[in-house]
Design a protein around this motif. Structure first.
Motif, PDB file in Angstrom:
ATOM      1  N   ALA A 104       1.696  10.174  -3.176  1.00  0.00           N
ATOM      2  CA  ALA A 104       1.847  11.618  -2.996  1.00  0.00           C
ATOM      3  C   ALA A 104       0.848  12.020  -1.925  1.00  0.00           C
ATOM      4  O   ALA A 104      -0.029  11.230  -1.552  1.00  0.00           O
ATOM      5  N   ILE A 105       0.965  13.228  -1.423  1.00  0.00           N
ATOM      6  CA  ILE A 105      -0.002  13.693  -0.438  1.00  0.00           C
ATOM      7  C   ILE A 105      -1.401  13.605  -1.053  1.00  0.00           C
ATOM      8  O   ILE A 105      -1.660  14.107  -2.141  1.00  0.00           O
ATOM      9  N   GLY A 106      -2.294  12.895  -0.347  1.00  0.00           N
ATOM     10  CA  GLY A 106      -3.663  12.745  -0.825  1.00  0.00           C
ATOM     11  C   GLY A 106      -3.887  11.555  -1.728  1.00  0.00           C
ATOM     12  O   GLY A 106      -5.018  11.328  -2.173  1.00  0.00           O
ATOM     13  N   SER A 107      -2.845  10.765  -2.005  1.00  0.00           N
ATOM     14  CA  SER A 107      -2.982   9.662  -2.956  1.00  0.00           C
ATOM     15  C   SER A 107      -2.333   8.397  -2.404  1.00  0.00           C
ATOM     16  O   SER A 107      -1.115   8.346  -2.201  1.00  0.00           O
ATOM     17  N   ILE A 108      -3.162   7.357  -2.147  1.00  0.00           N
ATOM     18  CA  ILE A 108      -2.640   6.049  -1.771  1.00  0.00           C
ATOM     19  C   ILE A 108      -3.268   4.994  -2.675  1.00  0.00           C
ATOM     20  O   ILE A 108      -4.411   5.119  -3.113  1.00  0.00           O
ATOM     21  N   ALA A 109      -2.506   3.933  -2.929  1.00  0.00           N
ATOM     22  CA  ALA A 109      -2.999   2.860  -3.803  1.00  0.00           C
ATOM     23  C   ALA A 109      -2.225   1.587  -3.526  1.00  0.00           C
ATOM     24  O   ALA A 109      -1.053   1.629  -3.131  1.00  0.00           O
ATOM     25  N   LEU A 110      -2.890   0.460  -3.726  1.00  0.00           N
ATOM     26  CA  LEU A 110      -2.230  -0.840  -3.599  1.00  0.00           C
ATOM     27  C   LEU A 110      -1.527  -1.146  -4.914  1.00  0.00           C
ATOM     28  O   LEU A 110      -2.146  -1.105  -5.984  1.00  0.00           O
TER      29      LEU A 110
ATOM     30  N   LEU B  38       0.866  -1.182   0.000  1.00  0.00           N
ATOM     31  CA  LEU B  38       0.000   0.000   0.000  1.00  0.00           C
ATOM     32  C   LEU B  38       0.900   1.229   0.000  1.00  0.00           C
ATOM     33  O   LEU B  38       1.568   1.519   0.996  1.00  0.00           O
ATOM     34  N   ARG B  39       0.878   1.955  -1.114  1.00  0.00           N
ATOM     35  CA  ARG B  39       1.828   3.040  -1.318  1.00  0.00           C
ATOM     36  C   ARG B  39       1.184   4.408  -1.138  1.00  0.00           C
ATOM     37  O   ARG B  39       0.122   4.691  -1.693  1.00  0.00           O
ATOM     38  N   LEU B  40       1.829   5.245  -0.329  1.00  0.00           N
ATOM     39  CA  LEU B  40       1.525   6.669  -0.327  1.00  0.00           C
ATOM     40  C   LEU B  40       2.306   7.246  -1.505  1.00  0.00           C
ATOM     41  O   LEU B  40       3.530   7.419  -1.436  1.00  0.00           O
TER      42      LEU B  40
ATOM     43  N   SER C 233       6.599  13.274   5.847  1.00  0.00           N
ATOM     44  CA  SER C 233       6.915  11.938   5.331  1.00  0.00           C
ATOM     45  C   SER C 233       7.757  12.091   4.071  1.00  0.00           C
ATOM     46  O   SER C 233       8.144  13.204   3.698  1.00  0.00           O
ATOM     47  N   ARG C 234       8.004  10.958   3.413  1.00  0.00           N
ATOM     48  CA  ARG C 234       8.836  10.995   2.217  1.00  0.00           C
ATOM     49  C   ARG C 234       8.226  10.101   1.134  1.00  0.00           C
ATOM     50  O   ARG C 234       8.737   9.020   0.838  1.00  0.00           O
ATOM     51  N   PRO C 235       7.102  10.520   0.530  1.00  0.00           N
ATOM     52  CA  PRO C 235       6.519   9.702  -0.536  1.00  0.00           C
ATOM     53  C   PRO C 235       7.368   9.772  -1.805  1.00  0.00           C
ATOM     54  O   PRO C 235       8.108  10.745  -1.984  1.00  0.00           O
ATOM     55  N   PRO C 236       7.256   8.754  -2.666  1.00  0.00           N
ATOM     56  CA  PRO C 236       6.423   7.562  -2.532  1.00  0.00           C
ATOM     57  C   PRO C 236       7.020   6.577  -1.526  1.00  0.00           C
ATOM     58  O   PRO C 236       8.227   6.340  -1.525  1.00  0.00           O
TER      59      PRO C 236
ATOM     60  N   ARG D 169      10.783   5.247   4.967  1.00  0.00           N
ATOM     61  CA  ARG D 169      11.184   4.071   4.189  1.00  0.00           C
ATOM     62  C   ARG D 169      10.050   3.059   4.277  1.00  0.00           C
ATOM     63  O   ARG D 169       9.185   3.138   5.150  1.00  0.00           O
ATOM     64  N   ASP D 170      10.053   2.109   3.358  1.00  0.00           N
ATOM     65  CA  ASP D 170       8.895   1.239   3.173  1.00  0.00           C
ATOM     66  C   ASP D 170       8.530   0.464   4.428  1.00  0.00           C
ATOM     67  O   ASP D 170       9.399  -0.062   5.137  1.00  0.00           O
ATOM     68  N   GLY D 171       7.202   0.394   4.678  1.00  0.00           N
ATOM     69  CA  GLY D 171       6.690  -0.170   5.909  1.00  0.00           C
ATOM     70  C   GLY D 171       5.872  -1.425   5.755  1.00  0.00           C
ATOM     71  O   GLY D 171       6.019  -2.179   4.789  1.00  0.00           O
ATOM     72  N   GLY D 172       4.965  -1.634   6.717  1.00  0.00           N
ATOM     73  CA  GLY D 172       4.342  -2.926   6.937  1.00  0.00           C
ATOM     74  C   GLY D 172       2.984  -3.160   6.309  1.00  0.00           C
ATOM     75  O   GLY D 172       2.424  -4.247   6.485  1.00  0.00           O
ATOM     76  N   PHE D 173       2.429  -2.195   5.570  1.00  0.00           N
ATOM     77  CA  PHE D 173       1.209  -2.483   4.816  1.00  0.00           C
ATOM     78  C   PHE D 173       1.614  -3.132   3.497  1.00  0.00           C
ATOM     79  O   PHE D 173       1.479  -2.566   2.413  1.00  0.00           O
ATOM     80  N   ALA D 174       2.119  -4.335   3.622  1.00  0.00           N
ATOM     81  CA  ALA D 174       2.679  -5.049   2.478  1.00  0.00           C
ATOM     82  C   ALA D 174       2.798  -6.520   2.848  1.00  0.00           C
ATOM     83  O   ALA D 174       2.595  -6.908   4.007  1.00  0.00           O
TER      84      ALA D 174
END
Length: 341
Positions: A8-14, A4-6, A50-53, A112-117
């Protein structure tokens, strides 16, 4: 793998992304459960840096699937909880033991990449062993509990103390339990939602109030209140302007206020500096979890903290974006993302 990626601000998607590979001092963890935090919503809306993506998720538990060649203390097959906050160990704050204030702090699930994965990679230093028979859903509570422990540590609660907890979300309800373990005699929780008030009383609150029905300051600290003159300690766990402002008015002269809740960056509240001066209040901020993650993991493993009653529901990775994109449902305490549940 799925993540599950952030974006950009306001935009998340699997998204489908490459499965990460551990470096020499890293471990690769197959995620079993990862908690949705209010901070995830702040990140989505640009209210917390934060630091997207980046892949979100910083409250996770899982099974070690691979280890780097220099890893010695963690083995394949171990169940671990991850402390997401990585300090540099070199700056002046780190050298002074204030690792949560590290000038170069980087957090899993934020920078850095986290646990919604399906998988996450982290340094072995951030992995803390859990019992093999512990429920994975319980392991996902170690990170929020570690943050609550830091706040309670700062509060320096003495046996017999009077304490108010403002906010009935997961942080408030975990804090109620820690305050009880610390020996407080009076524990008052303030929250609007009746289901959370009932749960708080099950978990150790000696009284609860509905701030939408009564003035919390009068009901608690007023002449006819539960603790006339105010309490020894106030733990603000809601992160909203009303409770921040109430917190200082609820503390007795010489009392302590600890701000644990996260308000959006840039938001302001009004308070009276003369009141803090004249009543010599101690007002402290509590930021993340310096040296408390191991203690939190041990508390979770011991069964001393009630967790099952805090789990409102479990969702799939496919459902996680919708959960984060919307406010918490009424009465909801904690939603867990279970990738392969």
């Amino acid at each position: 793998m799925r993540a599950l990626r952030l974006e950009a601000i306001g935009s998340i998607a699997l998204r489908d992304v490459d499965k990460p590979c551990p470096g020499p001092e890293d471990v690769l963890v197959r995620i079993e459960a990862c908690g949705v935090c209010g901070t995830d919503r702040h990140l989505l809306h640009g209210e917390f840096p934060s630091r997207p993506p980046v892949t979100l998720g910083h409250e996770f538990c899982g099974i070690v699937e691979a280890v780097g060649e220099a890893v010695a203390d963690v083995a394949v097959g171990d169940r671990v909880t991850g402390d997401p906050n990585i300090s540099c160990g070199r700056c002046s704050q780190c050298r002074a033991g204030r690792v949560n204030l590290c000038s170069n702090l980087r957090a899993i699930g934020i920078h850095r990449d986290g646990g919604f994965a399906d998988y996450v990679v982290m340094p072995q230093s951030q992995a803390f062993l859990l019992p093999a028979d512990l429920k994975p859903t319980h392991g996902a509570f170690c990170e929020p509990l570690a943050c609550c422990l830091h706040g309670v540590d700062l509060a320096a609660i003495r046996p017999g103390a009077s304490v108010v907890v403002l906010g009935g979300g997961v942080i408030g309800l975990l804090t109620v339990q820690l305050v009880k373990l610390a020996g407080a005699a009076t524990i008052v929780l303030s929250t609007r939602q009746a289901s959370r008030r009932a749960l708080a009383e099950e978990l150790g609150a000696t009284a609860t109030i509905d701030p939408s029905a009564v003035d919390p300051v009068e009901a608690i600290a007023g002449p006819a209140g539960l603790v006339p003159g105010g309490v020894d300690v106030v733990l603000e766990c809601a992160g909203v302007p009303d409770t921040i402002e109430q917190s200082m008015r609820l503390a007795k002269s010489g009392g302590t206020v600890v701000i644990v809740g996260v308000m959006p960056q840039g938001e302001k509240v009004a308070f009276e500096p003369f009141d803090i001066l004249f009543r010599e209040l101690k007002v402290l901020g509590s930021f993340i979890n310096p040296f408390t993650h191991r203690r939190a993991a041990d508390l979770v493993a011991s069964g001393a903290i009630e967790i099952d009653k805090l789990i409102s529901r479990q969702v799939s990775l496919e459902e996680a974006a919708q959960v984060i994109s919307n406010p918490a449902a009424p009465g909801e305490v904690k939603v867990l993302v279970v990738p392969n549940g």
